[in-house]
Design a protein around this motif. Structure first.
Motif, PDB file in Angstrom:
ATOM      1  N   ARG A   1      10.744  13.525  -3.526  1.00  0.00           N
ATOM      2  CA  ARG A   1      11.174  13.904  -4.873  1.00  0.00           C
ATOM      3  C   ARG A   1      10.972  15.400  -5.065  1.00  0.00           C
ATOM      4  O   ARG A   1       9.866  15.923  -4.921  1.00  0.00           O
ATOM      5  CB  ARG A   1      10.382  13.129  -5.937  1.00  0.00           C
ATOM      6  N   ALA A   2      12.065  16.115  -5.360  1.00  0.00           N
ATOM      7  CA  ALA A   2      11.991  17.560  -5.578  1.00  0.00           C
ATOM      8  C   ALA A   2      11.302  17.849  -6.913  1.00  0.00           C
ATOM      9  O   ALA A   2      11.522  17.150  -7.905  1.00  0.00           O
ATOM     10  CB  ALA A   2      13.388  18.159  -5.569  1.00  0.00           C
ATOM     11  N   VAL A   3      10.485  18.908  -6.929  1.00  0.00           N
ATOM     12  CA  VAL A   3       9.721  19.265  -8.118  1.00  0.00           C
ATOM     13  C   VAL A   3       9.834  20.762  -8.363  1.00  0.00           C
ATOM     14  O   VAL A   3       9.650  21.575  -7.442  1.00  0.00           O
ATOM     15  CB  VAL A   3       8.230  18.885  -7.972  1.00  0.00           C
TER      16      VAL A   3
ATOM     17  N   PHE B   1       0.863  -1.189   0.000  1.00  0.00           N
ATOM     18  CA  PHE B   1       0.000   0.000   0.000  1.00  0.00           C
ATOM     19  C   PHE B   1       0.892   1.230   0.000  1.00  0.00           C
ATOM     20  O   PHE B   1       1.839   1.317   0.776  1.00  0.00           O
ATOM     21  CB  PHE B   1      -0.916   0.014   1.221  1.00  0.00           C
ATOM     22  N   SER B   2       0.586   2.190  -0.888  1.00  0.00           N
ATOM     23  CA  SER B   2       1.428   3.383  -1.015  1.00  0.00           C
ATOM     24  C   SER B   2       0.563   4.627  -1.183  1.00  0.00           C
ATOM     25  O   SER B   2      -0.492   4.589  -1.825  1.00  0.00           O
ATOM     26  CB  SER B   2       2.369   3.233  -2.220  1.00  0.00           C
ATOM     27  N   GLN B   3       1.037   5.709  -0.593  1.00  0.00           N
ATOM     28  CA  GLN B   3       0.346   6.992  -0.679  1.00  0.00           C
ATOM     29  C   GLN B   3       1.343   8.071  -1.069  1.00  0.00           C
ATOM     30  O   GLN B   3       2.433   8.160  -0.498  1.00  0.00           O
ATOM     31  CB  GLN B   3      -0.298   7.344   0.659  1.00  0.00           C
ATOM     32  N   MET B   4       0.988   8.903  -2.043  1.00  0.00           N
ATOM     33  CA  MET B   4       1.863   9.984  -2.508  1.00  0.00           C
ATOM     34  C   MET B   4       1.101  11.302  -2.537  1.00  0.00           C
ATOM     35  O   MET B   4      -0.022  11.373  -3.032  1.00  0.00           O
ATOM     36  CB  MET B   4       2.385   9.697  -3.919  1.00  0.00           C
ATOM     37  N   SER B   5       1.728  12.350  -2.010  1.00  0.00           N
ATOM     38  CA  SER B   5       1.227  13.708  -2.225  1.00  0.00           C
ATOM     39  C   SER B   5       1.878  14.206  -3.513  1.00  0.00           C
ATOM     40  O   SER B   5       3.076  14.459  -3.549  1.00  0.00           O
ATOM     41  CB  SER B   5       1.592  14.607  -1.038  1.00  0.00           C
ATOM     42  N   TYR B   6       1.091  14.331  -4.575  1.00  0.00           N
ATOM     43  CA  TYR B   6       1.618  14.616  -5.908  1.00  0.00           C
ATOM     44  C   TYR B   6       1.629  16.122  -6.146  1.00  0.00           C
ATOM     45  O   TYR B   6       2.063  16.898  -5.289  1.00  0.00           O
ATOM     46  CB  TYR B   6       0.780  13.853  -6.936  1.00  0.00           C
ATOM     47  N   LEU B   7       1.150  16.584  -7.272  1.00  0.00           N
ATOM     48  CA  LEU B   7       1.204  17.996  -7.636  1.00  0.00           C
ATOM     49  C   LEU B   7      -0.129  18.682  -7.379  1.00  0.00           C
ATOM     50  O   LEU B   7      -1.198  18.084  -7.553  1.00  0.00           O
ATOM     51  CB  LEU B   7       1.559  18.141  -9.127  1.00  0.00           C
ATOM     52  N   ALA B   8      -0.067  19.951  -6.988  1.00  0.00           N
ATOM     53  CA  ALA B   8      -1.245  20.813  -6.889  1.00  0.00           C
ATOM     54  C   ALA B   8      -2.356  20.196  -6.056  1.00  0.00           C
ATOM     55  O   ALA B   8      -3.536  20.258  -6.411  1.00  0.00           O
ATOM     56  CB  ALA B   8      -1.767  21.138  -8.295  1.00  0.00           C
TER      57      ALA B   8
ATOM     58  N   ASN C   1       7.239  15.977  -3.841  1.00  0.00           N
ATOM     59  CA  ASN C   1       6.397  14.802  -3.620  1.00  0.00           C
ATOM     60  C   ASN C   1       6.881  14.030  -2.406  1.00  0.00           C
ATOM     61  O   ASN C   1       8.080  13.778  -2.254  1.00  0.00           O
ATOM     62  CB  ASN C   1       6.443  13.867  -4.826  1.00  0.00           C
ATOM     63  N   ASN C   2       5.952  13.643  -1.543  1.00  0.00           N
ATOM     64  CA  ASN C   2       6.242  12.774  -0.409  1.00  0.00           C
ATOM     65  C   ASN C   2       5.532  11.446  -0.614  1.00  0.00           C
ATOM     66  O   ASN C   2       4.329  11.415  -0.892  1.00  0.00           O
ATOM     67  CB  ASN C   2       5.776  13.414   0.906  1.00  0.00           C
TER      68      ASN C   2
ATOM     69  N   ALA D   1      13.066  26.482 -25.321  1.00  0.00           N
ATOM     70  CA  ALA D   1      13.310  27.775 -25.964  1.00  0.00           C
ATOM     71  C   ALA D   1      12.756  28.951 -25.162  1.00  0.00           C
ATOM     72  O   ALA D   1      13.223  30.082 -25.293  1.00  0.00           O
ATOM     73  CB  ALA D   1      12.712  27.775 -27.362  1.00  0.00           C
ATOM     74  N   THR D   2      11.768  28.700 -24.297  1.00  0.00           N
ATOM     75  CA  THR D   2      11.173  29.775 -23.496  1.00  0.00           C
ATOM     76  C   THR D   2      11.883  29.968 -22.169  1.00  0.00           C
ATOM     77  O   THR D   2      11.553  30.887 -21.415  1.00  0.00           O
ATOM     78  CB  THR D   2       9.687  29.475 -23.227  1.00  0.00           C
ATOM     79  N   GLY D   3      12.840  29.092 -21.870  1.00  0.00           N
ATOM     80  CA  GLY D   3      13.549  29.175 -20.597  1.00  0.00           C
ATOM     81  C   GLY D   3      12.949  28.339 -19.498  1.00  0.00           C
ATOM     82  O   GLY D   3      13.455  28.308 -18.378  1.00  0.00           O
ATOM     83  N   ALA D   4      11.837  27.629 -19.800  1.00  0.00           N
ATOM     84  CA  ALA D   4      11.205  26.768 -18.808  1.00  0.00           C
ATOM     85  C   ALA D   4      11.968  25.452 -18.688  1.00  0.00           C
ATOM     86  O   ALA D   4      12.611  25.003 -19.639  1.00  0.00           O
ATOM     87  CB  ALA D   4       9.750  26.499 -19.188  1.00  0.00           C
ATOM     88  N   GLN D   5      11.875  24.833 -17.516  1.00  0.00           N
ATOM     89  CA  GLN D   5      12.545  23.558 -17.284  1.00  0.00           C
ATOM     90  C   GLN D   5      11.925  22.461 -18.140  1.00  0.00           C
ATOM     91  O   GLN D   5      10.707  22.308 -18.189  1.00  0.00           O
ATOM     92  CB  GLN D   5      12.442  23.169 -15.804  1.00  0.00           C
ATOM     93  N   ASN D   6      12.773  21.691 -18.832  1.00  0.00           N
ATOM     94  CA  ASN D   6      12.278  20.559 -19.612  1.00  0.00           C
ATOM     95  C   ASN D   6      11.819  19.419 -18.718  1.00  0.00           C
ATOM     96  O   ASN D   6      10.820  18.761 -19.004  1.00  0.00           O
ATOM     97  CB  ASN D   6      13.387  20.040 -20.546  1.00  0.00           C
ATOM     98  N   HIS D   7      12.557  19.166 -17.658  1.00  0.00           N
ATOM     99  CA  HIS D   7      12.256  18.054 -16.764  1.00  0.00           C
ATOM    100  C   HIS D   7      12.097  18.627 -15.362  1.00  0.00           C
ATOM    101  O   HIS D   7      13.072  19.042 -14.743  1.00  0.00           O
ATOM    102  CB  HIS D   7      13.390  17.027 -16.811  1.00  0.00           C
ATOM    103  N   ILE D   8      10.864  18.694 -14.866  1.00  0.00           N
ATOM    104  CA  ILE D   8      10.598  19.427 -13.628  1.00  0.00           C
ATOM    105  C   ILE D   8      10.972  18.640 -12.381  1.00  0.00           C
ATOM    106  O   ILE D   8      10.971  19.196 -11.285  1.00  0.00           O
ATOM    107  CB  ILE D   8       9.124  19.855 -13.544  1.00  0.00           C
TER     108      ILE D   8
END
Length: 350
Positions: free
Chosen positions: A333-335, A82-89, A341-342, A301-308
């Motif tokens: 995991r740093a985002v 059993f696994s639980q993750m706090s993901y994005l947003a 993410n925890n 090309a916009t300066g945004a991170q390719n891999h967050i």
């Protein structure tokens, strides 16, 4: 005979990689067009803590997600997780799986993953600030995995996953398949392994439902208001080709250090390489770390991170209680742009 078999497996691995690379060629223009993105959300704190560099080394119940070939290499007859993750947003990811070994017949695993997004306000063209009504998206994946160790070195596996997505009054469903191979002690080097996984193969998905019906008010025609239907486009699944290497160094009788790397070729995004390591002390306490490295550069090309996703770190503890082994793992995991993410995972081995 054994040498011929080993060469056959290596040739099969090479052919699999070449065919998959050709199939993924030219995929760089598909960024942002894939369906069922939840298939890419990793599960299990142990291998997330190692940066997801798992194609060659994953074994046991964790292999259901990362490489089904490793499922039959489990150390236990039966396992539950059993696994639980706090993901994005504010999205939470819940995952559960069970697996069992059936002797020479191989191993079978069942898995369940769902996303909890909470309530979202319904907006329309006439009420952009909300109608007062709420909806809660439902994203669900159900998986069935089969794996078999052909020899003490070679194992194969495959998974079938049912995808179900519902957003208010529209929904979509589909099937995805994973295929994996692992080869241990490559070149007669003890501890050196290689693995290949093709993940999320299958037909595209299309949303449908009465939420796609819109009112039409004909002009210059004596006819009441009617409805017309928006035809949604079909999007491909986020398929990946994972090619990994691992090497385990035994430091003492129960202490070891394992090093891992996996190159991930995407059909929906830029490619990247995952690096990871795990230190095991007395087969009871584990320390882990990892990092994801974009292969096409850090920024677009916009300066945004390719891999967050950045570095990963974690640890684990396991203890045998007279035939029942309890394993607890944590990973961070740093985002970029979001909170990290925890991930918490509890596993039971029988």
């Amino acid at each position: 005979m054994k040498a011929v078999f080993n060469k056959t497996v290596l040739v099969t691995l090479a052919i699999l990689v070449v065919l998959a690379a050709q199939a993924f060629a030219g995929a760089s223009n598909r960024a942002g067009t894939n369906a069922a993105s939840e298939l890419l959300i990793p599960v299990g704190a142990r291998y997330i803590g190692m940066g997801g560099a798992t194609a060659a080394s994953v074994q046991g119940i964790d292999a259901i997600y990362w490489n089904p070939a490793g499922l039959d290499r489990a150390s236990y007859r039966a396992t539950a997780q059993f696994s639980q993750m706090s993901y994005l947003a504010g999205i939470d990811v819940t995952y559960a799986a069970v697996a069992a070994k059936f002797g020479g017949l191989g191993s079978i695993g069942l898995s369940f993953k769902t996303l909890a997004m909470g309530d979202i306000a319904i907006t329309t063209e006439d009420a952009p600030d909300g109608t007062g009504a709420l909806f809660s998206p439902q994203f669900l994946n159900l998986g069935l995995t089969y794996s078999r160790a052909l020899t003490d070195r070679v194992s194969v596996g495959a998974s079938a996953k049912l995808i179900s997505e519902t957003i208010d009054r529209v929904g979509a469903s589909g099937l995805a398949f994973d295929i994996g191979v692992q080869y241990q002690n490559l070149g007669d080097i003890n501890g050196l392994g290689i693995g290949v996984t093709l993940r999320n193969l299958g037909p595209g998905m299309t949303y449908d439902g009465n939420g796609l019906l819109l009112k039409a008010n004909p002009l210059d025609v004596q006819r009441s208001t009617s409805f017309y239907k928006v035809v949604a486009g079909k999007d491909e699944l986020p398929s990946t080709l994972d090619l990994g290497l691992s090497y385990k160094i035994n430091i003492a009788e129960k202490n070891s250090l394992s090093l891992h790397t996996t190159i991930v070729n995407n059909n929906y995004d830029d490619d990247y390489a995952n690096l990871g390591a795990e230190y095991s002390f007395e087969d009871m306490i584990f320390l882990r770390g990892g990092y994801g490295l974009p292969l096409a550069g850090d920024k677009d090309a916009t300066g945004a991170q390719n891999h967050i996703y950045g570095f990963t770190a974690g640890g684990g503890f396991q203890k045998d209680f007279g035939g029942l082994t309890v394993m607890f793992d944590y990973a961070y995991r740093a985002v970029e742009y979001f909170d990290g993410n925890n991930v918490f995972t509890l596993s039971l081995g029988f």
